[in-house]
Design an enzyme around this catalytic site. Structure first.
Site, PDB file in Angstrom:
ATOM      1  N   LYS A  72       0.801  -1.221   0.000  1.00 25.98           N
ATOM      2  CA  LYS A  72       0.000   0.000   0.000  1.00 25.98           C
ATOM      3  C   LYS A  72       0.836   1.275   0.000  1.00 25.98           C
ATOM      4  O   LYS A  72       0.386   2.307  -0.516  1.00 25.98           O
ATOM      5  CB  LYS A  72      -0.966  -0.006   1.184  1.00 25.98           C
ATOM      6  N   ASP A 109     -10.394   2.294   1.415  1.00 27.92           N
ATOM      7  CA  ASP A 109     -10.603   1.827   2.789  1.00 27.92           C
ATOM      8  C   ASP A 109     -11.275   2.902   3.629  1.00 27.92           C
ATOM      9  O   ASP A 109     -12.185   2.608   4.425  1.00 27.92           O
ATOM     10  CB  ASP A 109      -9.263   1.459   3.441  1.00 27.92           C
TER      11      ASP A 109
END
Length: 279
Positions: A72, A109
């Protein structure tokens, strides 16, 4: 914008390890519901060292990538740009690829957390408590920054973690109080509790769940329910699960990669529930 959905298109989830990922189940369910017969979604075990080479090999048929740990942050220098949401926490979990080769990073997210809470009737909260201070906790802070009007208390195990969370709070411009993990039972009386810790970490807190708890957002989904979530639900509290988060962030990924909205939330959730039941 993504290429037209009528073309043969590919997408995938990358990470290491990756065998546990539910992303293929969720995205394929979405493609089936949307009638995208020419779309495929795969999974590839890719670590930080292999990521640059993998990206260079992608052809024009690729529409997007979902990223999990440890990619990420590693992906950011390899992209042409990232969204403000991704930049706020230095984390990209979604890459949209265009036929001209441009790579744009986003983070679903954070809005996925907000959407999961909204689905359970939580649009605003005066205060909140966060259990844990890892990578997921920073995303939780960013999500809470959108809905929490007062102070957020973060329960941590070390001075180093406390410093990290203070840094994120300053960056996200949210009011945070740091508390010691030894006092984590106090968190359970908050109107919204977000548990961001690995499996088993909060099990010991289950016995301390109050008689009338409010809302618990436990980001885990396998195994489910956690001991804390099970006791919380049995005590009459509302529980938002990690599957809720996973589905809502995947919905946003599907919409960004295919250009089709809304993505089929119900079908994706049912597919995820079936997959977990079969494990």
């Amino acid at each position: 914008m993504p290429a037209p959905a009528t073309d043969r298109r590919r997408a995938a989830v990358l990470g290491s390890p990756i065998a546990h990922s539910l992303s293929p189940v969720l995205h394929r369910a979405a493609y089936a519901e949307l009638g995208l017969a020419d779309w495929t979604y795969e999974s590839f075990d890719v670590d930080e060292a292999a990521l640059p080479g993998f990206l260079e090999e992608l052809g024009p048929e690729w529409a997007g990538l979902s990223l999990t740990m440890p990619l990420k942050r590693a992906v950011i220098p390899l992209l042409d740009g990232i969204s403000e949401t991704a930049a706020s926490v230095d984390a990209v979990n979604t890459v949209v690829l265009t036929e001209d080769g441009r790579r744009t990073g986003d983070n679903t997210d954070i809005p996925g957390m907000v959407a999961a809470l909204r689905e359970h009737g939580i649009e605003k909260t005066e205060t909140a408590a966060v259990l844990g201070a890892g990578a997921t906790a920073s995303s939780a802070l960013a999500a809470l920054a959108r809905i929490c009007t007062g102070e957020i208390t973060v329960y941590v195990r070390s001075a180093a973690r406390a410093a990290e969370m203070r840094g994120w709070a300053e960056r996200l411009d949210v009011g945070v109080r740091i508390a010691d993990w030894a006092d984590a039972e106090e968190a359970l009386r908050a109107p919204l509790v977000v548990a961001t810790t690995p499996a088993g970490t909060t099990d010991a807190l289950a016995a301390a769940v109050p008689e009338m708890p409010a809302t618990l957002f436990d980001v885990l989904y396998d195994p489910w329910p956690t001991a804390l979530a099970a006791r919380w639900s049995a005590s009459g509290g509302a529980v938002v699960s990690g599957l809720d988060l996973l589905v809502h962030q995947a919905v946003l990924q599907v919409e960004r990669m295919t250009g089709r909205a809304p993505a089929p939330l119900v079908a994706m959730r049912k597919a995820g529930e079936r997959a977990l039941a079969d494990r």
